[in-house]
Design an enzyme around this catalytic site. Structure first.
Site, mmCIF file in Angstrom:
data_model
loop_
_atom_site.group_PDB
_atom_site.id
_atom_site.type_symbol
_atom_site.label_atom_id
_atom_site.label_comp_id
_atom_site.label_asym_id
_atom_site.label_seq_id
_atom_site.Cartn_x
_atom_site.Cartn_y
_atom_site.Cartn_z
ATOM 1 N N CYS A 120 0.823 -1.227 0.000
ATOM 2 C CA CYS A 120 0.000 0.000 0.000
ATOM 3 C C CYS A 120 0.851 1.269 0.000
ATOM 4 O O CYS A 120 0.339 2.358 -0.284
ATOM 5 C CB CYS A 120 -0.941 0.011 1.189
ATOM 6 S SG CYS A 120 -2.121 -1.344 1.169
ATOM 7 N N HIS A 254 -3.085 7.193 2.492
ATOM 8 C CA HIS A 254 -3.522 5.928 1.901
ATOM 9 C C HIS A 254 -4.934 5.644 2.412
ATOM 10 O O HIS A 254 -5.206 5.750 3.608
ATOM 11 C CB HIS A 254 -2.550 4.826 2.308
ATOM 12 C CG HIS A 254 -3.098 3.452 2.083
ATOM 13 N ND1 HIS A 254 -3.704 3.095 0.900
ATOM 14 C CD2 HIS A 254 -3.160 2.361 2.895
ATOM 15 C CE1 HIS A 254 -4.102 1.832 0.986
ATOM 16 N NE2 HIS A 254 -3.788 1.373 2.182
ATOM 17 N N ASN A 284 -10.407 0.236 -0.412
ATOM 18 C CA ASN A 284 -8.951 0.356 -0.299
ATOM 19 C C ASN A 284 -8.334 -0.241 -1.570
ATOM 20 O O ASN A 284 -8.399 -1.450 -1.777
ATOM 21 C CB ASN A 284 -8.505 -0.406 0.956
ATOM 22 C CG ASN A 284 -6.998 -0.422 1.141
ATOM 23 O OD1 ASN A 284 -6.244 -0.144 0.205
ATOM 24 N ND2 ASN A 284 -6.550 -0.776 2.334
HETATM 25 N N1 COA Z 1 -18.225 -8.082 9.327
HETATM 26 C C1 COA Z 1 -18.561 -8.322 10.598
HETATM 27 N N2 COA Z 1 -17.667 -8.574 11.575
HETATM 28 C C2 COA Z 1 -16.372 -8.593 11.216
HETATM 29 C C3 COA Z 1 -15.938 -8.346 9.912
HETATM 30 C C4 COA Z 1 -16.931 -8.091 8.945
HETATM 31 N N3 COA Z 1 -16.634 -7.833 7.651
HETATM 32 N N4 COA Z 1 -14.594 -8.406 9.864
HETATM 33 C C5 COA Z 1 -14.188 -8.680 11.122
HETATM 34 N N5 COA Z 1 -15.261 -8.809 11.922
HETATM 35 C C6 COA Z 1 -15.303 -9.094 13.355
HETATM 36 C C7 COA Z 1 -14.065 -9.813 13.836
HETATM 37 O O1 COA Z 1 -14.170 -11.206 13.573
HETATM 38 C C8 COA Z 1 -14.100 -9.497 15.320
HETATM 39 O O2 COA Z 1 -14.993 -10.368 15.941
HETATM 40 P P1 COA Z 1 -14.687 -10.951 17.408
HETATM 41 O O3 COA Z 1 -14.591 -9.748 18.296
HETATM 42 O O4 COA Z 1 -15.855 -11.829 17.674
HETATM 43 O O5 COA Z 1 -13.381 -11.686 17.265
HETATM 44 C C9 COA Z 1 -14.692 -8.086 15.360
HETATM 45 O O6 COA Z 1 -15.330 -7.882 14.088
HETATM 46 C C10 COA Z 1 -13.668 -7.007 15.575
HETATM 47 O O7 COA Z 1 -12.541 -7.294 14.735
HETATM 48 P P2 COA Z 1 -11.331 -6.316 14.617
HETATM 49 O O8 COA Z 1 -10.388 -6.860 13.593
HETATM 50 O O9 COA Z 1 -10.806 -6.004 15.981
HETATM 51 O O10 COA Z 1 -12.107 -5.044 14.053
HETATM 52 P P3 COA Z 1 -11.540 -3.652 13.682
HETATM 53 O O11 COA Z 1 -12.324 -2.609 14.320
HETATM 54 O O12 COA Z 1 -10.053 -3.595 13.859
HETATM 55 O O13 COA Z 1 -11.830 -3.590 12.111
HETATM 56 C C11 COA Z 1 -10.598 -3.875 10.065
HETATM 57 C C12 COA Z 1 -11.295 -4.563 11.244
HETATM 58 C C13 COA Z 1 -9.969 -4.913 9.185
HETATM 59 C C14 COA Z 1 -11.645 -3.080 9.304
HETATM 60 C C15 COA Z 1 -9.539 -2.924 10.642
HETATM 61 O O14 COA Z 1 -8.736 -3.627 11.559
HETATM 62 C C16 COA Z 1 -8.667 -2.316 9.593
HETATM 63 O O15 COA Z 1 -9.116 -1.507 8.818
HETATM 64 N N6 COA Z 1 -7.377 -2.666 9.611
HETATM 65 C C17 COA Z 1 -6.393 -2.090 8.719
HETATM 66 C C18 COA Z 1 -6.683 -2.440 7.305
HETATM 67 C C19 COA Z 1 -5.677 -1.846 6.400
HETATM 68 O O16 COA Z 1 -5.353 -0.718 6.525
HETATM 69 N N7 COA Z 1 -5.182 -2.654 5.484
HETATM 70 C C20 COA Z 1 -4.339 -2.196 4.427
HETATM 71 C C21 COA Z 1 -2.919 -2.214 4.706
HETATM 72 S S1 COA Z 1 -2.448 -0.665 5.226
#
Ligand code: COA
Length: 337
Positions: A120, A254, A284
């Protein structure tokens, strides 16, 4: 007027053209809800994403790159440039690099052309390398392309990644100019931390013989590192330029997640309304996300040309980087494929 010999007279790479290309097929949240254990509300509130684009099976990463590149050249009013640097996480094939073929298909002749793999952060890395080629006198201008087809590496049944990533491409033309010009790239910061190599990765043959090789991401840990490193990296280029965060007219991060973008702006004290968030309709798009966000923002006419601007990215590797520039005066050219 700048005094003779002042830093404003220094040679700099200047952003002179911007082009983008998106696949026509839009996948909205409802389409994902029908196959994944997720909801429209979760996706919107946790990521800010409402839809993303998906390339057809016949479309190659190089096709999107060529379209975006041609649009950037048209935006710059140029038919040729001195080189091509292409950032991608999703090459159509392991070898050779895509950039020479993109240069050939764009009719650019036998210019230097190579790919950069920084996930990214690819666009920021490619822009920094291109700017160095320009200011060191190797070439006068470079087409910097970022093109991604994440739908080729995302497991369609993984709700943690399938809701986030989309396909698309963006490109800029950088040309030799001076630091006083609108669109001049003024400061760079690049960094990496290989101890986090497995936080974002696609397993290789040697790691998982025979298993499907899907993109994998430790979402929460990536989230925290992204906020931390983008804020630190942005603050370094602000310091280099002597700019107060409150005076930044546009932070173009980003487009990883709407909440990451707001958290970075808040941590730095950049006015939240000046943090560009254009993730809702395209998701993204990895390396392509900064030029795509720049293009959407340029179309709104804000901020004014010359405004203090920072591009900042974080991605797999781990890798991160930022560029400080002044907001360019140009019209982006867009097409769909
Ligand atoms: N729908 C519903 N629930 C979901 C889900 C979805 N699409 N994806 C994850 N969950 C759940 C998880 O399983 C977790 O459940 P649990 O608490 O029972 O284990 C819960 O939601 C919270 O997960 P978590 O990963 O802590 O959520 P978050 O607030 O961090 O959001 C992302 C998840 C992926 C959106 C977030 O972490 C993110 O944006 N990360 C960076 C992504 C990124 O920038 N990637 C590019 C590289 S820079």
């Amino acid at each position: 007027m700048p005094s003779p010999g002042s830093s404003r007279d220094l040679p700099a790479a200047v952003l002179a053209g911007l082009g983008t290309c998106l696949p026509t097929t839009e996948i909205d949240n409802a389409a994902l809800v029908s196959r994944l254990d997720t909801t429209d509300e979760w996706i919107r509130t946790r990521t800010g994403i409402a839809a993303r684009r998906q390339a057809t099976p016949e479309t190659s990463m190089r096709d999107l790159a060529c379209q975006a590149g041609a649009n950037a050249l048209r935006s710059a009013g140029l038919e040729t440039v001195g080189g091509v640097v292409l950032a991608t996480t999703t090459p159509d094939r392991p070898c050779p690099a895509a950039a020479p073929e993109v240069a050939h298909r764009l009719g650019l002749g036998q210019v230097p052309a190579f790919d950069i793999s920084a996930v990214c952060s690819g666009f920021v890395y490619a822009a920094a390398v291109a700017a160095s080629l320009i200011t060191s006198g190797v070439v006068d201008s470079v087409l910097v392309v970022a093109s991604e087809i994440y739908s080729r590496i995302i497991n369609p049944m993984d709700r943690g990644t399938a809701v986030i990533f989309g396909d698309g491409a963006g490109a800029v033309v950088l040309r030799r100019g001076t630091a006083a010009e609108q669109g001049a790239l003024l400061a760079f910061d690049l960094g990496g931390d290989g101890s986090g190599h497995d936080l974002i990765h696609v397993p290789g043959e040697l790691e998982q013989p025979g298993d499907p090789r899907w993109f994998s991401m430790a979402g929460r840990r990536v989230y925290l590192r992204a906020v931390e490193q983008m804020a630190l990296s942005t603050s370094r280029v602000l310091k280099d330029c002597g700019w107060d965060p409150e005076t930044v007219g546009a932070l173009v991060p980003h487009q990883a997640n709407g909440r990451i973008i707001q958290a970075v702006a808040e941590r730095l004290g950049i006015p939240p309304q000046n943090a560009v968030c254009e993730i809702a309709r395209v998701g993204n798009t990895s390396a392509a996300s900064i030029p795509l966000a720049l293009a959407t923002s340029l179309a709104t006419g804000r901020p004014a040309p010359g405004a203090r601007t920072v591009l900042s990215a974080f991605g797999g590797g781990l890798s991160w980087g930022s560029v400080a520039l002044t907001w360019p005066q140009l019209q982006a050219v867009h097409s769909e494929f």
